[in-house]
Design a protein around this motif. Structure first.
Motif, PDB file in Angstrom:
ATOM      1  N   ASN A 196       0.826  -1.207   0.000  1.00 10.58           N
ATOM      2  CA  ASN A 196       0.000   0.000   0.000  1.00 10.58           C
ATOM      3  C   ASN A 196       0.858   1.254   0.000  1.00 10.58           C
ATOM      4  O   ASN A 196       1.985   1.255   0.504  1.00 10.58           O
ATOM      5  CB  ASN A 196      -0.920   0.020   1.227  1.00 10.58           C
ATOM      6  N   ALA A 197       0.306   2.309  -0.562  1.00 17.55           N
ATOM      7  CA  ALA A 197       0.939   3.624  -0.525  1.00 17.55           C
ATOM      8  C   ALA A 197      -0.092   4.624  -0.031  1.00 17.55           C
ATOM      9  O   ALA A 197      -1.278   4.526  -0.353  1.00 17.55           O
ATOM     10  CB  ALA A 197       1.442   4.018  -1.915  1.00 17.55           C
ATOM     11  N   ARG A 198       0.368   5.583   0.757  1.00 17.28           N
ATOM     12  CA  ARG A 198      -0.516   6.618   1.303  1.00 17.28           C
ATOM     13  C   ARG A 198      -0.003   7.981   0.853  1.00 17.28           C
ATOM     14  O   ARG A 198       1.196   8.241   0.893  1.00 17.28           O
ATOM     15  CB  ARG A 198      -0.565   6.544   2.827  1.00 17.28           C
ATOM     16  N   PHE A 199      -0.916   8.825   0.438  1.00 18.24           N
ATOM     17  CA  PHE A 199      -0.557  10.150  -0.062  1.00 18.24           C
ATOM     18  C   PHE A 199      -1.395  11.209   0.647  1.00 18.24           C
ATOM     19  O   PHE A 199      -2.544  10.968   1.023  1.00 18.24           O
ATOM     20  CB  PHE A 199      -0.812  10.250  -1.569  1.00 18.24           C
ATOM     21  N   ALA A 200      -0.811  12.376   0.813  1.00 18.10           N
ATOM     22  CA  ALA A 200      -1.541  13.519   1.354  1.00 18.10           C
ATOM     23  C   ALA A 200      -0.922  14.790   0.791  1.00 18.10           C
ATOM     24  O   ALA A 200       0.267  14.831   0.449  1.00 18.10           O
ATOM     25  CB  ALA A 200      -1.492  13.540   2.876  1.00 18.10           C
ATOM     26  N   LEU A 201      -1.750  15.815   0.678  1.00 16.49           N
ATOM     27  CA  LEU A 201      -1.281  17.133   0.251  1.00 16.49           C
ATOM     28  C   LEU A 201      -1.273  18.068   1.444  1.00 16.49           C
ATOM     29  O   LEU A 201      -2.203  18.053   2.264  1.00 16.49           O
ATOM     30  CB  LEU A 201      -2.173  17.696  -0.858  1.00 16.49           C
ATOM     31  N   SER A 202      -0.225  18.847   1.551  1.00 10.75           N
ATOM     32  CA  SER A 202      -0.117  19.801   2.638  1.00 10.75           C
ATOM     33  C   SER A 202       0.306  21.137   2.061  1.00 10.75           C
ATOM     34  O   SER A 202       0.914  21.203   0.993  1.00 10.75           O
ATOM     35  CB  SER A 202       0.912  19.316   3.660  1.00 10.75           C
ATOM     36  N   ARG A 203      -0.062  22.202   2.762  1.00  9.34           N
ATOM     37  CA  ARG A 203       0.246  23.549   2.270  1.00  9.34           C
ATOM     38  C   ARG A 203       1.085  24.287   3.297  1.00  9.34           C
ATOM     39  O   ARG A 203       0.766  24.300   4.480  1.00  9.34           O
ATOM     40  CB  ARG A 203      -1.044  24.333   2.015  1.00  9.34           C
ATOM     41  N   SER A 204       2.188  24.869   2.830  1.00  8.88           N
ATOM     42  CA  SER A 204       2.989  25.723   3.703  1.00  8.88           C
ATOM     43  C   SER A 204       2.662  27.171   3.388  1.00  8.88           C
ATOM     44  O   SER A 204       2.490  27.556   2.232  1.00  8.88           O
ATOM     45  CB  SER A 204       4.484  25.470   3.494  1.00  8.88           C
ATOM     46  N   GLU A 205       2.545  27.957   4.445  1.00 11.05           N
ATOM     47  CA  GLU A 205       2.195  29.363   4.300  1.00 11.05           C
ATOM     48  C   GLU A 205       3.411  30.236   4.590  1.00 11.05           C
ATOM     49  O   GLU A 205       4.097  30.051   5.594  1.00 11.05           O
ATOM     50  CB  GLU A 205       1.056  29.732   5.262  1.00 11.05           C
ATOM     51  N   SER A 206       3.708  31.178   3.734  1.00  8.73           N
ATOM     52  CA  SER A 206       4.873  32.042   3.890  1.00  8.73           C
ATOM     53  C   SER A 206       4.839  32.755   5.225  1.00  8.73           C
ATOM     54  O   SER A 206       3.828  33.315   5.629  1.00  8.73           O
ATOM     55  CB  SER A 206       4.917  33.075   2.754  1.00  8.73           C
ATOM     56  N   GLY A 207       5.990  32.680   5.932  1.00  7.02           N
ATOM     57  CA  GLY A 207       6.138  33.401   7.181  1.00  7.02           C
ATOM     58  C   GLY A 207       5.532  32.714   8.374  1.00  7.02           C
ATOM     59  O   GLY A 207       5.676  33.187   9.494  1.00  7.02           O
ATOM     60  N   GLN A 208       4.884  31.554   8.186  1.00  6.74           N
ATOM     61  CA  GLN A 208       4.244  30.882   9.312  1.00  6.74           C
ATOM     62  C   GLN A 208       5.120  29.792   9.916  1.00  6.74           C
ATOM     63  O   GLN A 208       4.764  29.197  10.917  1.00  6.74           O
ATOM     64  CB  GLN A 208       2.905  30.254   8.864  1.00  6.74           C
ATOM     65  N   GLY A 209       6.253  29.533   9.257  1.00  7.63           N
ATOM     66  CA  GLY A 209       7.192  28.581   9.831  1.00  7.63           C
ATOM     67  C   GLY A 209       6.708  27.146   9.812  1.00  7.63           C
ATOM     68  O   GLY A 209       7.117  26.333  10.614  1.00  7.63           O
ATOM     69  N   GLY A 210       5.853  26.796   8.875  1.00  9.18           N
ATOM     70  CA  GLY A 210       5.439  25.401   8.818  1.00  9.18           C
ATOM     71  C   GLY A 210       4.164  25.223   8.049  1.00  9.18           C
ATOM     72  O   GLY A 210       3.729  26.106   7.328  1.00  9.18           O
ATOM     73  N   PHE A 211       3.556  24.064   8.221  1.00 17.32           N
ATOM     74  CA  PHE A 211       2.400  23.673   7.438  1.00 17.32           C
ATOM     75  C   PHE A 211       1.112  24.008   8.171  1.00 17.32           C
ATOM     76  O   PHE A 211       0.933  23.671   9.330  1.00 17.32           O
ATOM     77  CB  PHE A 211       2.477  22.174   7.126  1.00 17.32           C
TER      78      PHE A 211
END
Length: 330
Positions: free
Chosen positions: A18-33
């Motif tokens: 099995n493979a698991r996928f997810a999308l995440s968004r990083s926001e400028s200046g927020q230091g993370g996702f």
């Protein structure tokens, strides 16, 4: 170091089945996702290549936006950003996937390397304490994991930079701490030749080998059992050899974890992960695990202060993927 790069990133945890996928968004200046989408489960057999699987996930999940980066955890050795999967036809080559799928960068990491990256972000609810103190800030964090194999990785931080050291420690010789364990190893040596930590005890097949060796040296007639059946019979009390096997497994795990703790100077903490141990957490807590972890002669005080914890968070790999991506901006 993270400099606040924006955009979507594709995260993946790829095994042989099995493979698991997810999308995440990083926001400028927020230091993370700031946002992480749902995890998409894909059967490896449904796609001839990882490229086709990723394209399918992106077509369904990305909302028409091209992710800038991808970080992929794979259950296998990684060389030059490339992994040839052992138990599937997929070849995960980051340098090929990058232009083929329009990413700015693709990082391919060993799955245990990713677990090591997750350790600083794990919360108390993600862990079960197994003894020791609080750990020293900034000191190495070690993770060991019995599962299909025996994974070992160590997260080291120096001057604000982090590096996860990937090892093949599971293939080092299995140590013995008493005469009974010496007899077990001698029995396994006749069968296997080289008796490694992984094959001799601390994996699914290792647990089975340990069971068969104990039955042989005790002259006991026992049915064939796989790791799951051995664990079940140990916990329900229906088989004394199975129980002795699980007791020895926990004791050896403690010794090996202690050996690796002094090897890496892992005074930040030692974490137990993998698919096997969470199934018998109470048994582990009542076992000789912690006593054997600390039993290092003149270094007993050194080990006594090091915390040991069991990782019970099922998606710790995605925490590690995000931590890596947050810390490594191209």
């Amino acid at each position: 170091m993270n400099i606040g790069k924006t955009g979507q990133i594709l995260l993946a945890d790829i095994g042989g089945t099995n493979a698991r996928f997810a999308l995440s968004r990083s926001e400028s200046g927020q230091g993370g996702f700031e946002q992480t989408g749902p995890i998409d489960y894909v059967k490896v057999a449904d796609f001839p290549t990882v490229r086709e699987a990723i394209a399918d996930v992106l077509a369904r999940r990305s909302g028409g936006e091209q992710p800038q980066r991808a970080v992929l955890a794979v259950a296998g050795p990684v060389t030059n950003n490339r992994c040839v999967m052992t138990n599937s036809p997929w070849v995960i080559d980051g340098n090929e996937l990058q232009p083929a799928l329009g990413f700015d960068s693709v990082h391919v990491l060993n799955d245990f390397e990713v677990v090591a990256w997750s350790l600083p972000a794990l919360q108390p609810a993600d862990l079960i304490p197994l003894g020791g103190q609080d750990g020293l800030p900034g000191e190495p964090l070690l993770v060991v994991g019995p599962g299909t194999g025996f994974g070992v990785s160590c997260l080291v931080e120096r001057h604000g930079a982090r590096l996860a050291v990937v090892t093949e420690a599971g293939h080092a010789p299995l140590p013995a701490e008493n005469e009974r364990e010496e007899r077990v190893i001698a029995c396994l040596r006749r069968r296997l030749g080289h008796v490694s930590i992984e094959r001799g005890a601390l994996s699914g097949s290792g647990l089975q080998n340990l069971y068969e060796a104990l039955a042989e040296i005790d002259g006991a007639q026992v049915p064939h059992r796989d790791a799951a059946a051995i664990t079940k019979a140990a916990l329900d009390g229906s088989c004394s050899i199975s129980r002795a096997t699980l007791e020895m497994f926990c004791a050896i795990l403690g010794s090996v974890a202690g050996n690796l703790a002094v090897t890496f100077g892992a005074r930040g903490g030692v974490y137990i992960a993998g698919g096997i141990v969470p199934r018998f957490r109470e048994f582990l807590m009542a076992s000789a695990f912690r006593a054997r972890f600390e039993a290092k002669g003149r270094f007993q005080d050194y080990l006594r202060n090091i915390p040991t914890r069991l990782v019970i968070k099922p998606d710790a790999s995605f925490v590690g993927l995000k931590m890596f991506a947050d810390h490594n901006v191209d």
